[in-house]
Design an enzyme around this catalytic site. Sequence first.
Site, short mmCIF file in Angstrom:
data_model
loop_
_atom_site.label_atom_id
_atom_site.label_comp_id
_atom_site.label_asym_id
_atom_site.label_seq_id
_atom_site.Cartn_x
_atom_site.Cartn_y
_atom_site.Cartn_z
N CYS A 149 -10.97 3.32 -1.84
CA CYS A 149 -9.74 3.81 -1.25
C CYS A 149 -9.54 3.08 0.07
CB CYS A 149 -9.84 5.32 -1.03
SG CYS A 149 -8.48 6.01 -0.09
N GLU A 194 -6.36 9.47 8.58
CA GLU A 194 -5.00 9.38 9.13
C GLU A 194 -4.88 10.12 10.46
OE1 GLU A 194 -2.20 10.22 6.02
OE2 GLU A 194 -2.55 8.24 5.17
N ASP A 240 0.85 -1.19 0.00
CA ASP A 240 0.00 0.00 0.00
C ASP A 240 0.89 1.24 0.00
OD1 ASP A 240 -2.56 1.36 0.17
OD2 ASP A 240 -1.92 1.97 2.15
N SER A 241 0.29 2.36 -0.36
CA SER A 241 1.03 3.62 -0.35
C SER A 241 1.38 4.06 1.08
CB SER A 241 0.19 4.70 -1.03
OG SER A 241 -1.08 4.78 -0.41
N HIS A 279 -8.53 3.81 2.90
CA HIS A 279 -8.86 4.47 4.17
C HIS A 279 -10.36 4.47 4.48
CE1 HIS A 279 -4.86 5.88 3.43
NE2 HIS A 279 -4.82 6.59 4.54
N CYS A 308 -3.79 -0.88 -2.29
CA CYS A 308 -4.03 0.50 -2.70
C CYS A 308 -4.84 0.53 -4.00
CB CYS A 308 -2.67 1.17 -2.91
SG CYS A 308 -2.76 2.89 -3.39
#
Length: 245
Positions: free
Chosen positions: A180, A150, A7-8, A182, A70
């Site tokens: 996404c 985040e 993942d990023s 998140h 991701c």
Amino acid sequence: MKIGVFDSGAGGLSVVKSLLESNLFDEVIYYGDTARVPYGTKDKNTIIRYSLEALEFFNNFDIDLLITACNTVSAYALDEMNAQSNYPVVGVIEAGVMALENSSIKKDDTILIIATRATIGSKRYQKSLEELNYSNIIALQTGLFVPLVEEGIFDGEVLDATMRHYFSNIKIPKAIILGCTHFPLIGEALQNYFNSKPILIHSGDAIVEYLEGQYQLSEKRERANLKIFASDNVVGLREIAKYWL
Ligand code: DGL
């Protein structure tokens, strides 16, 4: 089965959560490119270059399969990654679309796709859904949700204001594709916002279902051994992992 998850940054841990809960894997090696997150605001060439560099990290491990948790990487870099690795590299977009197909959603129901600017710009979700004859698709780039998650903001005023900013003029969806990593963490807030309790398509659950089908995985094991690596601030990432997982 030993799988890698790329993942990023930290967001892919939402996918790891589903992988661990599935009890289908022996070992999960996670690599988050925390030094260079976010990918969702970068252009195609940069996303591909970073993704190929991540393959070098996984050369240190004898993995059977790599999942690109991701969505942004899944939208742009899968072909290039597969061409340069000797194990399959599997993205989350096809899996998400299959999960929608397997749900109770009808072809003329309103489907909302939310994702980063890059993922929406790639039109990968939109094209796949159109090919399957879904006729009411709303695709929105909702990048502001990424830093909120985040920051550990999963509900409350700031998130409500952000949802109003993005959603006040759209039709109420029957399903939301959380495009996404998140976004599963704000899934409950999204469902409450729309009141109508839309079905949520979650990349983590979708990829587990997809792999079960593709690789005939059924044998249940002990919870997988998880190893977490990052290109920056690995202590911070492990703290997030403790909380999210
Ligand atoms: N992991 C990214 C995705 O799923 C979100 C964060 C980023 O922009 O890098 O698209």
